[in-house]
Design a protein around this motif. Structure first.
Motif, PDB file in Angstrom:
ATOM      1  N   PRO A   1       0.930  -1.253   0.077  1.00 53.83           N
ATOM      2  CA  PRO A   1      -0.004  -0.114  -0.011  1.00 53.83           C
ATOM      3  C   PRO A   1       0.771   1.229  -0.036  1.00 53.83           C
ATOM      4  O   PRO A   1       0.439   2.207  -0.651  1.00 53.83           O
ATOM      5  CB  PRO A   1      -1.000  -0.089   1.162  1.00 53.83           C
ATOM      6  N   ASP A   2       1.930   1.036   0.487  1.00 51.35           N
ATOM      7  CA  ASP A   2       2.775   2.504   1.037  1.00 51.35           C
ATOM      8  C   ASP A   2       3.418   2.927  -0.379  1.00 51.35           C
ATOM      9  O   ASP A   2       3.393   3.958  -1.033  1.00 51.35           O
ATOM     10  CB  ASP A   2       3.917   2.367   1.968  1.00 51.35           C
ATOM     11  N   LYS A   3       4.087   1.842  -1.248  1.00 46.26           N
ATOM     12  CA  LYS A   3       4.694   2.021  -2.346  1.00 46.26           C
ATOM     13  C   LYS A   3       3.695   2.344  -3.600  1.00 46.26           C
ATOM     14  O   LYS A   3       3.830   3.318  -4.382  1.00 46.26           O
ATOM     15  CB  LYS A   3       5.400   0.735  -2.656  1.00 46.26           C
ATOM     16  N   THR A   4       2.555   1.803  -3.344  1.00 43.05           N
ATOM     17  CA  THR A   4       1.338   2.170  -4.407  1.00 43.05           C
ATOM     18  C   THR A   4       0.956   3.614  -4.271  1.00 43.05           C
ATOM     19  O   THR A   4       0.733   4.475  -5.253  1.00 43.05           O
ATOM     20  CB  THR A   4       0.341   1.206  -4.389  1.00 43.05           C
ATOM     21  N   SER A   5       0.826   4.100  -2.967  1.00 41.07           N
ATOM     22  CA  SER A   5       0.374   5.474  -2.812  1.00 41.07           C
ATOM     23  C   SER A   5       1.437   6.497  -3.255  1.00 41.07           C
ATOM     24  O   SER A   5       1.281   7.330  -3.854  1.00 41.07           O
ATOM     25  CB  SER A   5       0.016   5.619  -1.341  1.00 41.07           C
TER      26      SER A   5
ATOM     27  N   ARG B   1      -6.049  -7.077  -3.557  1.00 42.41           N
ATOM     28  CA  ARG B   1      -5.314  -6.130  -2.703  1.00 42.41           C
ATOM     29  C   ARG B   1      -4.719  -5.183  -3.562  1.00 42.41           C
ATOM     30  O   ARG B   1      -4.663  -3.909  -3.154  1.00 42.41           O
ATOM     31  CB  ARG B   1      -4.095  -7.139  -1.884  1.00 42.41           C
ATOM     32  N   SER B   2      -4.182  -5.533  -4.890  1.00 45.48           N
ATOM     33  CA  SER B   2      -3.782  -4.672  -5.455  1.00 45.48           C
ATOM     34  C   SER B   2      -4.773  -3.611  -6.106  1.00 45.48           C
ATOM     35  O   SER B   2      -4.614  -2.312  -6.195  1.00 45.48           O
ATOM     36  CB  SER B   2      -3.139  -5.114  -6.928  1.00 45.48           C
ATOM     37  N   GLN B   3      -5.982  -3.936  -6.300  1.00 40.47           N
ATOM     38  CA  GLN B   3      -6.896  -2.923  -6.851  1.00 40.47           C
ATOM     39  C   GLN B   3      -7.442  -1.999  -5.745  1.00 40.47           C
ATOM     40  O   GLN B   3      -7.693  -0.663  -5.815  1.00 40.47           O
ATOM     41  CB  GLN B   3      -8.510  -3.694  -7.377  1.00 40.47           C
ATOM     42  N   LEU B   4      -7.420  -2.577  -4.451  1.00 41.97           N
ATOM     43  CA  LEU B   4      -7.863  -1.623  -3.365  1.00 41.97           C
ATOM     44  C   LEU B   4      -6.834  -0.766  -2.833  1.00 41.97           C
ATOM     45  O   LEU B   4      -7.001   0.364  -2.614  1.00 41.97           O
ATOM     46  CB  LEU B   4      -7.947  -2.714  -2.124  1.00 41.97           C
ATOM     47  N   ASN B   5      -5.466  -1.274  -3.016  1.00 39.60           N
ATOM     48  CA  ASN B   5      -4.430  -0.017  -2.733  1.00 39.60           C
ATOM     49  C   ASN B   5      -4.431   0.988  -3.559  1.00 39.60           C
ATOM     50  O   ASN B   5      -4.222   2.207  -3.617  1.00 39.60           O
ATOM     51  CB  ASN B   5      -3.043  -0.982  -2.716  1.00 39.60           C
ATOM     52  N   LEU B   6      -4.593   0.429  -5.092  1.00 39.23           N
ATOM     53  CA  LEU B   6      -4.798   1.568  -6.081  1.00 39.23           C
ATOM     54  C   LEU B   6      -5.685   2.610  -6.016  1.00 39.23           C
ATOM     55  O   LEU B   6      -5.744   3.717  -6.096  1.00 39.23           O
ATOM     56  CB  LEU B   6      -4.771   0.787  -7.417  1.00 39.23           C
ATOM     57  N   THR B   7      -7.014   2.073  -5.520  1.00 39.80           N
ATOM     58  CA  THR B   7      -8.314   2.627  -5.246  1.00 39.80           C
ATOM     59  C   THR B   7      -7.870   3.814  -4.168  1.00 39.80           C
ATOM     60  O   THR B   7      -8.210   4.854  -4.282  1.00 39.80           O
ATOM     61  CB  THR B   7      -9.287   1.759  -4.942  1.00 39.80           C
ATOM     62  N   LEU B   8      -7.444   3.266  -2.920  1.00 41.62           N
ATOM     63  CA  LEU B   8      -7.156   4.253  -1.911  1.00 41.62           C
ATOM     64  C   LEU B   8      -6.234   5.132  -2.229  1.00 41.62           C
ATOM     65  O   LEU B   8      -6.402   6.377  -1.762  1.00 41.62           O
ATOM     66  CB  LEU B   8      -6.757   3.342  -0.748  1.00 41.62           C
ATOM     67  N   ALA B   9      -5.160   4.890  -3.091  1.00 40.12           N
ATOM     68  CA  ALA B   9      -4.290   6.000  -3.566  1.00 40.12           C
ATOM     69  C   ALA B   9      -4.865   6.949  -4.536  1.00 40.12           C
ATOM     70  O   ALA B   9      -4.727   8.241  -4.315  1.00 40.12           O
ATOM     71  CB  ALA B   9      -2.966   5.159  -4.268  1.00 40.12           C
TER      72      ALA B   9
END
Length: 322
Positions: A56-60, A96-104
């Motif tokens: 999540p941190d790297k994606t954000s 997880r990938s889509q959720l992290n991207l969405t949150l970013a």
């Protein structure tokens, strides 16, 4: 314009990048890949980012750095048989990938337009009255892969409603074209034909179930639909991407064999059969056509010939390398 494509090193990702570069020659196109050795020579205009979107941190941080105005989320574990072998890997990676991207994305101001890629596999096995399959059908997942795609589909809908994220969801039916991994049916057959032509294997092909019918669309038509949805799709809405024609795997094989003058035997290999058999996937793409005006440009036969020629080139290059 700044565009972010996740999974840019994949089959569809590279075709999408090429299509967007042609359509928007002045756009700044960024792409993610998990592989440090990804071959991006065909898309040198893409600014690459090696990242695991499950972080999540790297994606954000990536999304804040790129500040995209458009996000195409293609990155996924997309091979259905693999999902039975590694179900948690598939679900974790895709969800997880889509959720992290969405949150970013919801942290940006303004938020980018996002296209999430689901799958026609979520429809599963339906009765004759539900064919062709339309977007209003309830999901009937038949694999861990399709479970992950149902979840991605629902995440997009939820964040559209809860955070006004301008996100659309595409549900593509089967697609094929030059460059596809030989694990998938059309290039799997075509690679065997190309190897037979080159004298690298006996004139016999190993196949699985040939009775299933699938709605095949050329990848070059698929990516055009994605771009048109990004331009004019309605946020919160889901769109089938389909040719609305079903071809049997038997017909696909017969068409490929019709391109060569060699007598090739066909052998059934039960190891290629799935635990759950979906007899037909046929899509109703009316919503997509009415919203965007999209129509497929490649015929089934032309696409298959292009796949075969691509496999012939791959076999030739492999022989030269060896």
């Amino acid at each position: 314009m700044r565009i972010l494509i996740t999974g840019v090193s994949g089959f569809v990702g590279q075709h999408l990048a090429q299509h967007l570069h042609t359509t928007y020659p002045d756009a700044e196109i960024h792409g993610t890949t998990r592989r440090t050795d990804a071959d991006l020579t065909a898309i040198p205009f893409v600014i690459p980012h090696v990242i695991d979107l499950r972080d999540p941190d790297k994606t954000s941080a990536l999304v804040r750095e790129v500040q995209p105005q458009q996000v195409y989320h293609l990155a996924a574990q997309a091979f259905v048989p693999r999902s039975f072998e590694a179900p948690w890997e598939t679900i974790e990676n895709n969800v997880r990938s889509q959720l992290n991207l969405t949150l970013a994305c919801i942290e940006l101001d303004p938020m980018p337009r996002v296209l999430a890629i689901s799958s026609a596999e979520i429809y599963g096995i339906v009765g004759p009255e539900s064919i062709p399959m339309h977007e209003g059908l309830p999901p009937r997942p038949t694999s861990p892969y399709s479970v992950s795609k149902v979840t991605q589909d629902m995440l997009a809908s939820q964040y559209s409603g809860s955070h006004d994220l301008p996100i659309m969801t595409a549900r593509p039916f089967n697609h094929f074209g030059p460059g596809q991994n030989a694990r998938f049916v059309a290039p799997a057959f075509a690679m065997q034909v190309a190897r037979i032509e080159a004298g690298l294997q006996p004139p016999a092909i190993e196949v699985g179930d040939l009775s299933a019918k699938r709605d095949f669309t050329d990848v070059r038509d698929i990516v055009a639909a994605y771009r048109m949805l990004m331009e004019s799709g309605e946020p919160g809405q889901t769109y089938n991407v389909a040719s609305s024609k079903a071809e049997s795997i038997q017909h696909l094989l017969d068409t490929l064999l019709g391109f060569v003058d060699i007598d090739i035997k066909v052998h059934i290999d039960r190891s290629h059969l799935r635990p759950v058999k979906i007899p037909i996937l046929l899509g109703d793409a009316t919503r997509l056509r009415e919203r965007t005006g999209w129509q497929p440009q490649y015929t089934f036969e032309q696409s298959l010939l292009d796949v075969l020629n691509d496999c012939r080139q791959r076999v030739k290059e492999l022989n030269v390398t060896e």
